[in-house]
Scaffold this active site. Structure first.
Site, PDB file in Angstrom:
ATOM      1  N   ARG A  96     -10.457   9.329 -10.179  1.00 54.55           N
ATOM      2  CA  ARG A  96     -10.216   8.688  -8.892  1.00 54.55           C
ATOM      3  C   ARG A  96      -8.969   9.340  -8.282  1.00 54.55           C
ATOM      4  NH1 ARG A  96      -7.246   3.212  -7.425  1.00 54.55           N
ATOM      5  NH2 ARG A  96      -7.586   3.304  -5.195  1.00 54.55           N
ATOM      6  N   HIS A 127      -9.165   3.158  -0.235  1.00 55.28           N
ATOM      7  CA  HIS A 127     -10.169   2.256  -0.827  1.00 55.28           C
ATOM      8  C   HIS A 127     -11.597   2.750  -0.552  1.00 55.28           C
ATOM      9  CE1 HIS A 127      -7.161  -1.338  -0.732  1.00 55.28           C
ATOM     10  NE2 HIS A 127      -7.196  -0.802  -1.948  1.00 55.28           N
ATOM     11  N   GLU A 163     -13.130 -11.477  -3.939  1.00 53.64           N
ATOM     12  CA  GLU A 163     -14.141 -12.003  -4.849  1.00 53.64           C
ATOM     13  C   GLU A 163     -13.815 -13.400  -5.361  1.00 53.64           C
ATOM     14  OE1 GLU A 163     -14.822  -9.209  -8.177  1.00 53.64           O
ATOM     15  OE2 GLU A 163     -14.047  -7.772  -6.732  1.00 53.64           O
ATOM     16  N   ASN A 164     -12.516 -13.664  -5.520  1.00 56.64           N
ATOM     17  CA  ASN A 164     -12.124 -14.873  -6.266  1.00 56.64           C
ATOM     18  C   ASN A 164     -11.402 -15.942  -5.470  1.00 56.64           C
ATOM     19  OD1 ASN A 164     -12.890 -13.956  -8.994  1.00 56.64           O
ATOM     20  ND2 ASN A 164     -11.370 -12.373  -8.576  1.00 56.64           N
ATOM     21  N   ASN A 187      -9.031   6.400 -13.893  1.00 59.07           N
ATOM     22  CA  ASN A 187      -8.584   5.764 -12.647  1.00 59.07           C
ATOM     23  C   ASN A 187      -7.157   5.255 -12.871  1.00 59.07           C
ATOM     24  OD1 ASN A 187      -8.097   4.058 -10.507  1.00 59.07           O
ATOM     25  ND2 ASN A 187     -10.049   2.952 -10.671  1.00 59.07           N
ATOM     26  N   ASP A 216       1.175 -12.050  -6.166  1.00 58.83           N
ATOM     27  CA  ASP A 216      -0.112 -12.436  -6.744  1.00 58.83           C
ATOM     28  C   ASP A 216      -0.639 -13.683  -6.038  1.00 58.83           C
ATOM     29  OD1 ASP A 216      -2.036 -13.701  -8.617  1.00 58.83           O
ATOM     30  OD2 ASP A 216      -1.450 -12.013  -9.896  1.00 58.83           O
ATOM     31  N   ASN A 248      -4.619  -6.252  -4.698  1.00 53.25           N
ATOM     32  CA  ASN A 248      -3.165  -6.103  -4.582  1.00 53.25           C
ATOM     33  C   ASN A 248      -2.828  -5.262  -3.365  1.00 53.25           C
ATOM     34  OD1 ASN A 248      -1.604  -7.485  -6.482  1.00 53.25           O
ATOM     35  ND2 ASN A 248      -2.486  -6.196  -8.096  1.00 53.25           N
ATOM     36  N   GLU A 281     -16.609   0.811  -8.316  1.00 50.52           N
ATOM     37  CA  GLU A 281     -15.978   2.108  -8.073  1.00 50.52           C
ATOM     38  C   GLU A 281     -16.288   3.121  -9.176  1.00 50.52           C
ATOM     39  OE1 GLU A 281     -12.571  -0.370  -7.480  1.00 50.52           O
ATOM     40  OE2 GLU A 281     -11.895   0.886  -5.828  1.00 50.52           O
ATOM     41  N   ARG A 331       3.255  -4.574   0.130  1.00 49.13           N
ATOM     42  CA  ARG A 331       3.388  -3.585   1.226  1.00 49.13           C
ATOM     43  C   ARG A 331       3.403  -4.274   2.589  1.00 49.13           C
ATOM     44  NH1 ARG A 331      -1.719  -0.245  -1.040  1.00 49.13           N
ATOM     45  NH2 ARG A 331      -1.056  -0.169  -3.208  1.00 49.13           N
ATOM     46  N   ARG A 382      -2.794 -15.834  -6.830  1.00 49.56           N
ATOM     47  CA  ARG A 382      -2.906 -17.054  -7.657  1.00 49.56           C
ATOM     48  C   ARG A 382      -1.593 -17.825  -7.684  1.00 49.56           C
ATOM     49  NH1 ARG A 382      -5.953 -13.595 -12.114  1.00 49.56           N
ATOM     50  NH2 ARG A 382      -4.412 -12.184 -11.256  1.00 49.56           N
ATOM     51  N   GLY A 384     -10.063  -8.243  -5.723  1.00 49.74           N
ATOM     52  CA  GLY A 384      -9.694  -9.435  -6.506  1.00 49.74           C
ATOM     53  C   GLY A 384      -9.589 -10.707  -5.683  1.00 49.74           C
ATOM     54  N   ILE A 385      -8.952 -10.616  -4.507  1.00 48.21           N
ATOM     55  CA  ILE A 385      -8.825 -11.806  -3.651  1.00 48.21           C
ATOM     56  C   ILE A 385     -10.163 -12.088  -2.973  1.00 48.21           C
ATOM     57  CG2 ILE A 385      -7.665 -12.741  -1.600  1.00 48.21           C
ATOM     58  CD1 ILE A 385      -5.209 -10.989  -2.365  1.00 48.21           C
TER      59      ILE A 385
HETATM   60  P1  ADP Z   1      -5.864  -4.075  -7.444  1.00 45.06           P
HETATM   61  O1  ADP Z   1      -5.654  -3.741  -6.000  1.00 45.06           O
HETATM   62  O2  ADP Z   1      -4.621  -3.935  -8.268  1.00 45.06           O
HETATM   63  O3  ADP Z   1      -7.107  -3.466  -8.060  1.00 45.06           O
HETATM   64  P2  ADP Z   1      -7.336  -6.562  -7.663  1.00 45.06           P
HETATM   65  O4  ADP Z   1      -8.527  -6.138  -6.879  1.00 45.06           O
HETATM   66  O5  ADP Z   1      -7.505  -6.800  -9.122  1.00 45.06           O
HETATM   67  O6  ADP Z   1      -6.074  -5.657  -7.407  1.00 45.06           O
HETATM   68  O7  ADP Z   1      -6.808  -7.930  -6.986  1.00 45.06           O
HETATM   69  C1  ADP Z   1      -5.639  -8.553  -7.393  1.00 45.06           C
HETATM   70  C2  ADP Z   1      -5.446  -9.808  -6.542  1.00 45.06           C
HETATM   71  O8  ADP Z   1      -6.578 -10.670  -6.753  1.00 45.06           O
HETATM   72  C3  ADP Z   1      -4.210 -10.591  -6.891  1.00 45.06           C
HETATM   73  O9  ADP Z   1      -3.554 -11.031  -5.722  1.00 45.06           O
HETATM   74  C4  ADP Z   1      -4.791 -11.777  -7.623  1.00 45.06           C
HETATM   75  O10 ADP Z   1      -4.004 -12.922  -7.476  1.00 45.06           O
HETATM   76  C5  ADP Z   1      -6.103 -11.969  -6.921  1.00 45.06           C
HETATM   77  N1  ADP Z   1      -6.981 -12.794  -7.766  1.00 45.06           N
HETATM   78  C6  ADP Z   1      -7.576 -12.455  -8.919  1.00 45.06           C
HETATM   79  N2  ADP Z   1      -8.238 -13.521  -9.445  1.00 45.06           N
HETATM   80  C7  ADP Z   1      -8.039 -14.548  -8.584  1.00 45.06           C
HETATM   81  C8  ADP Z   1      -8.443 -15.918  -8.542  1.00 45.06           C
HETATM   82  N3  ADP Z   1      -9.189 -16.437  -9.497  1.00 45.06           N
HETATM   83  N4  ADP Z   1      -8.047 -16.678  -7.479  1.00 45.06           N
HETATM   84  C9  ADP Z   1      -7.278 -16.150  -6.511  1.00 45.06           C
HETATM   85  N5  ADP Z   1      -6.858 -14.883  -6.489  1.00 45.06           N
HETATM   86  C10 ADP Z   1      -7.229 -14.092  -7.502  1.00 45.06           C
END
Ligand code: ADP
Length: 410
Positions: A91, A179, A335-336, A10, A284, A205, A384, A235, A286, A332-333
């Site tokens: 992928r 996606h 989930e977190n 990937n 990012d 991202n 994935e 983007r 975070r 990432g966003i």
């Molecule tokens: P990609 O599209 O590169 O696979 P990811 O799915 O890993 O990206 O997501 C990256 C995004 O997730 C970034 O904006 C990152 O800041 C955000 N992210 C990851 N962990 C956290 C967290 N603990 N709190 C807030 N945002 C997070």
């Protein structure tokens, strides 16, 4: 139990992720995973973890180009420490208008995917490089392209069509959606109770959102390229075409060639815009959340813009689906970032969406809606790699035997 190792590759614009699953006898056992990240930098990262999550490689090599990066992966895979792959899944972000099905990779297919690199310029060049390397380095092993666009093939002609002159439609300019492997993996995890009217927001991202009816894609935010749709890390998302023309005219005034102007424009809309462009700080989430805590108004505006765009898409999709049973956050966003989920859902009560603040205060898989919410809101991490392995195993039963493939690939 018979072992059947499937390698998943990937690649992103600056990374190559890989893993091997043992898929023998119907099992899906991840044996190890790894990544090379930071291609194009002096201080890259190369790591591998075993099935228990223990780091077995943790290096910071110089990664001047993708060839050096992939040689690290291939050396590791040929070291004898890991099972040799019996099949490989790649992928593949976009194959162009003629390739809507996941399928076996032949040199001709790689050429065709490459000819549509403009549809996914950050992903396709490295992906086709890796496909060619894998065909060479693992002779006789069947390689499969698993497409991010595959899940979106069920969109109607109405949704796929672009309001542009027919000559460009004939060149393959239409809405594809991306996606898709992540979206499929959410449906897979919801089985057997896939809600009839579902919206999934993949917020990483790159960010996109998809409307799904009875498990099939109805509409999605990304269009011809992954630059369309929702504003994301770097983007623009959907934007008035006049803005792009304005930028192009400004670039043209500097006297560069047409090709240079197109490249500059590509960089502006794909790598310098979105959360990064508005915040002038970071792509990012975070970093942006930290800056917001410190009172940074531009970071606040960037995140507000992200949230506002998502709310508008959710509203549009509810209208398109004729209601909503479930909203899922992933990526990432998704989930977190607890705050993003809360901000997106605040104000959507009229659509039946109501979060429970305590339930939302988690990272990873959870149901985060309130007891009396009409719409169930969930967080589900994507799977994935697993989806790619599932497609590879399905395709292997539908494709010619590996002996025939060997001749085809040679
Ligand atoms: P990609 O599209 O590169 O696979 P990811 O799915 O890993 O990206 O997501 C990256 C995004 O997730 C970034 O904006 C990152 O800041 C955000 N992210 C990851 N962990 C956290 C967290 N603990 N709190 C807030 N945002 C997070």
């Amino acid at each position: 139990m018979a072992s059947f190792p499937v390698l998943v590759l990937n690649s992103g614009s600056s990374s190559i992720k890989f893993c091997i699953y043992d898929a023998g006898d119907g099992q899906r056992d991840k044996l190890f995973e790894g990544a090379v990240d930071g291609i194009g930098t002096d201080l890259g990262k190369f790591w591998m973890k075993d099935r228990d999550g223990k780091k077995i490689v943790d290096e910071t090599p110089s990664l001047p180009n993708r060839a050096v990066a992939f040689s690290l992966v291939s050396d590791a895979l040929h070291s004898g420490k890991f099972p040799a792959p019996a099949a490989i899944g790649h992928r593949t972000v976009c194959g162009g208008p003629g390739i809507s099905e996941n399928q076996i990779i032949t040199p001709e297919l790689v050429d065709e995917i490459e000819s549509y690199a403009a549809l996914a310029p950050l992903h396709t060049p490295i992906a086709v490089y890796i496909m060619r390397q894998a065909l060479k380095l693992f002779p006789g092993v069947p390689n499969f392209a698993v497409l991010d666009t595959y899940f979106h093939r069920t969109m109607s002609e109405l949704v796929k069509a672009m309001p542009i002159p027919a000559e460009f439609v004939a060149m393959g300019v239409r809405r594809y959606g991306y996606h898709g492997i992540s979206y499929e993996s959410i449906i897979h995890q919801l089985q057997p109770d896939v809600p009839q009217k579902l919206i999934v927001a993949h917020l990483g991202n790159g960010a996109s959102i998809t409307a799904i009816r009875d498990g099939k894609c109805v509409d999605t935010s990304m269009g011809l390229t992954p630059t369309g749709g929702i504003i994301s890390g770097t983007r623009t998302g959907d934007i008035d075409p006049g803005v792009v023309l304005f930028m192009l005219n400004k670039i043209a005034e500097t006297g560069v060639s047409a090709k240079q102007a197109a490249d500059k424009l590509e960089t502006l809309v794909s790598k310098k815009s979105g959360l990064l462009g508005v915040s002038e700080l970071s792509n990012d989430m975070r970093d942006l959340r930290d800056a917001i805590k410190d009172g940074n108004a531009k970071a606040r505006l960037a995140v507000d813009k992200f949230v506002w765009t998502l709310q508008k898409w959710i509203g549009g999709f509810v209208a398109e689906l004729g209601g909503l049973d479930m909203l899922v956050f992933t990526g990432g966003i998704g989930e977190n970032d607890i705050a993003s989920r809360a901000e997106i859902c605040t104000g959507l009560e009229a659509l039946g969406i109501k979060l429970d603040a305590a339930h939302n205060n988690v990272r990873g898989e959870a149901t985060i809606s309130a007891e009396d919410s009409l719409v169930t809101v969930r967080v589900i991490p994507p799977a994935e790699d697993l989806m790619i392995v599932n497609h590879v195993m399905r395709l292997l039963t539908e494709q010619p035997a590996p002996a025939k493939l060997e001749a085809q690939i040679a």
